[in-house]
Design a protein around this motif. Structure first.
Motif, PDB file in Angstrom:
ATOM      1  N   CYS A 118       0.836  -1.192   0.000  1.00  0.00           N
ATOM      2  CA  CYS A 118       0.000   0.000   0.000  1.00  0.00           C
ATOM      3  C   CYS A 118       0.870   1.240   0.000  1.00  0.00           C
ATOM      4  O   CYS A 118       1.643   1.464   0.920  1.00  0.00           O
ATOM      5  N   SER A 154      -2.291  -3.963   8.194  1.00  0.00           N
ATOM      6  CA  SER A 154      -1.656  -3.300   7.055  1.00  0.00           C
ATOM      7  C   SER A 154      -2.122  -1.861   6.910  1.00  0.00           C
ATOM      8  O   SER A 154      -1.987  -1.274   5.849  1.00  0.00           O
ATOM      9  N   LYS A 213      -1.946   1.758   6.630  1.00  0.00           N
ATOM     10  CA  LYS A 213      -0.806   2.595   6.273  1.00  0.00           C
ATOM     11  C   LYS A 213      -1.047   4.078   6.542  1.00  0.00           C
ATOM     12  O   LYS A 213      -0.114   4.817   6.757  1.00  0.00           O
ATOM     13  N   ALA A 253       4.124   3.787   8.920  1.00  0.00           N
ATOM     14  CA  ALA A 253       2.737   4.217   8.768  1.00  0.00           C
ATOM     15  C   ALA A 253       2.640   5.722   8.969  1.00  0.00           C
ATOM     16  O   ALA A 253       3.474   6.334   9.644  1.00  0.00           O
TER      17      ALA A 253
END
Length: 660
Positions: A504, A531, A533, A558
């Motif tokens: 991502c 996941s 981000k 992130a």
């Protein structure tokens, strides 16, 4: 023997009754759009139900119907663009089956709305017709008709604005037909629908419906346009009063009178040619009707002709008597062809004996039905629509993704080729003045890749169920998914995205709930989106500790934004949180604080009451002071007198004092 006879009679009666019940009239729904009461129309006394609770829009009076074939109704319903680009009639409790759906259009009696509206029409999410300019001047264009299968108990008929006037609907008819009606071979079925392109009664001078022909109701009350010549200047109409055999056979149930008129060619122009304009690159199902009604043709081989479609011979050496089994006997031939150009031409070319003849023509466009959006996701969006108070202008009616020409505003769709279903992979509702709340049902949108609700006034807590959107990686591994253009978060956008193992980047996998009125704490469930981000929650009224899982994610690249939330704590850039307490401890502390507060209030009230009593007593003493002073002096004098007398007696008894 008598008992056996009775049993046989009962069985026969039962079978007859079953047949009668099975042949009871098909299911029918006719709606007079905009009508407040049920209406019956002449000359057939047809019942039209009042228009109630099916859809939005505005009822209005209708001008004189643009065509004499339109039902003589006095009202219509129109849909201004302010109510959204998509508006639907959702008719419920429709039995599962095969139906002819027919819609009549009208013109509003408002003098400011005289221009004919142009709009698109879809049934069950499939767009099948677009009104063309000048439709008010053509009798066969004041309505449209389709043969469709309805499976889920609901008939959804939608009207889509194209910017050329407000859609206006005079009436809706849903007529059940035989389940096998108009079977045309491979490709026929529930994945297709037939749109009526034209239906002609050859040699007939008056337009008629099946009901005018006293036709079987299972035929769907078709409309037959009259045509007495194909425009060649040499063909001629022909008719007969003799009865026709086998016209009403299932499953199509054609009326007998349809075969009592025809057009025949002459020596001047032996070929019969019918030509019509069509949309290119479409499949068309063609149904040709014949009956040998010429008294001079009495046997096989006396009239033989080829049938060509756009120059290709599809039916060679057609002999009506041979194929039908005799004179005055109905014959129906069907074929389906792909038309690449804009013209469809049917040619009857004589081969032997008499000239060509034809009684009726039907041409249908074969429309492939659209795959619909996953039901649970449609329901989730409907719940979201209600919770956010989405304005009508969004047009969230019908199916979110189909027809593809008219998707819902703010909903991004993606097609799953494996499941043959559409799903929602993005929501873009930023800066729309929304003021509702996020419902727990949003978790049913299991394929969301991005949500953008920033710049609204959405309030309440962030539902913990949002952390359940976790199946994105599996679904997208089998799909070709375009990368979304990057959206800068300068204004603050919720980019909660669960990419679950996908790579991502900054232009995908994001969730933006910034600049709203969210309060409460950040749910721990967001930390389950491994996941995640980008998460923008800035500019809200959130409080409490940021979940540890989210804080740890910052160490892995992130991008989270929690600024402008005065109550948040626990990660760099925010204030330090106090000792972490369990939920039970927090409840205990809150309860103890309440008890202490109540004790303080009770003690304060007791002190105040005692103080008031003391002040009241002092006031009473102050008012009675002179009398109290006199009594006190008198008492003092008496005490002194007693004291003196006692002292004198004591001295006398003891003798003379040394001082005397």
């Amino acid at each position: 023997m008598q008992g056996a006879s009775v049993l046989v009679w009962l069985l026969g009666f039962s079978l007859a009754l079953t047949t009668v019940l099975a042949k009871q009239g098909p299911w029918v729904m006719r709606i007079s759009c905009g009508a407040r009461v049920n209406v019956r129309t002449a000359p057939t006394n047809t019942l039209w139900y009042k228009d109630f609770a099916y859809t939005g829009g505005i009822p209005a009076n209708v001008t004189q119907a643009p065509s004499y074939i339109s039902p003589p109704l006095k009202t219509l319903r129109y849909f201004p663009l302010s109510e959204g680009p998509n508006n639907c009639y959702n008719i419920r409790r429709v039995p599962k089956g095969h139906y002819a759906v027919r819609l009549f259009f009208g013109l509003d009696a408002n003098p400011n709305l005289q221009d004919e509206p142009l709009f698109d029409i879809s049934i069950e999410g499939t767009q099948f017709y677009s009104l063309k300019s000048g439709w008010t001047n053509h009798d066969d264009q004041v309505f449209t008709e389709a043969r469709v299968f309805l499976e889920d108990g609901i008939a959804s008929i939608c009207f889509h604005s194209t910017g050329h006037g407000d859609p206006a609907i005079l009436s809706i008819e849903i007529l059940q037909v035989d389940d096998r009606a108009y079977y045309f071979g491979p490709g026929w079925g529930q994945g297709t629908m037939l749109r009526t392109a034209t239906r002609l009664s050859c040699g007939n001078g008056k337009p008629k419906f099946d009901v005018d022909y006293s036709g079987d109701h299972w035929g769907g009350d078709r409309f037959w346009s009259p045509i007495t010549t194909f425009g060649q200047g040499s063909d001629q109409p022909r008719s007969t009063e003799s009865g026709i055999k086998h016209p009403t056979n299932a499953p199509n149930f054609y009326p007998e009178a349809l075969y009592e008129t025809a057009i025949v060619s002459t020596d001047v122009q032996p070929d019969l040619e019918y030509q019509m304009d069509v949309d290119p690159n479409r499949n068309y199902s063609i149904w040709l009707h014949f009956a040998e009604i010429d008294a001079t043709v009495t046997g096989v081989g006396q009239r033989v002709f080829d049938i060509l479609i756009n120059g290709d011979v599809l039916f060679p050496e057609v002999d009506i008597i041979k194929l039908s089994g005799g004179r005055y006997t109905a014959l129906v031939l069907n074929t389906t062809v792909m038309v690449n150009g804009r013209t469809l031409m049917i040619t009857l070319h004589p081969k032997e004996g008499h000239h060509a003849i034809i009684n009726a023509i039907e041409i249908f466009e074969v429309v492939v039905a659209e795959s619909k959006t996953l039901v649970q996701e449609v329901r989730a969006l409907q719940t979201l629509k209600s919770a956010l108070g989405l304005p009508l202008r969004f047009g969230w009616n019908g199916d979110p993704c189909v027809p593809q020409q008219h998707p819902w505003t703010g909903a991004d769709c993606h097609f799953d080729r494996n499941g043959s279903r559409w799903f929602i992979d993005g929501l873009g509702l930023d800066n729309q003045g929304l003021s509702g709340f996020l419902p727990n049902g949003i978790s049913a949108l299991q394929h969301l890749q991005s949500i953008n609700l920033s710049g609204n006034s959405i309030h309440g807590v962030i539902p913990s169920s949002i952390g359940q959107i976790t199946s994105l990686e599996v679904l997208l591994q089998n799909q070709i998914h375009a990368v979304r253009p990057e959206i800068e978060p300068s204004s603050g956008r919720l980019a909660l995205v669960s990419c679950l193992g996908l790579d991502c980047h900054s232009n995908v996998c994001k969730k933006d709930l910034s600049y709203n009125l969210f309060n409460g704490s950040i749910p721990d469930s967001l930390g389950q989106l491994t996941s995640l981000k980008r998460l923008n929650l800035n500019g809200n009224s959130l409080s409490g500790q940021v979940p540890a899982a989210l804080g740890g994610r910052l160490l892995h690249g992130a991008s989270f934004n929690f600024t402008d939330n005065a109550g948040l704590c626990g990660i760099p850039g925010l204030r330090t949180c106090g000792p972490h307490l369990s939920a039970g401890a927090k409840v205990g502390i809150a309860f103890g604080a309440c008890v202490i507060f109540l004790l303080l209030v009770v003690c304060s009230m007791c002190w105040w009451k005692r103080r008031q009593n003391i002040l009241r007593a002092q006031q009473i003493i102050a008012r009675g002071a002179p009398y109290a002073k006199a009594r006190t002096q008198l008492s003092h004098d008496i005490q002194m007198s007693r004291h003196y007398n006692g002292h004198a007696r004591t001295a006398a008894e003891n003798g003379p004092s040394l001082l005397s």
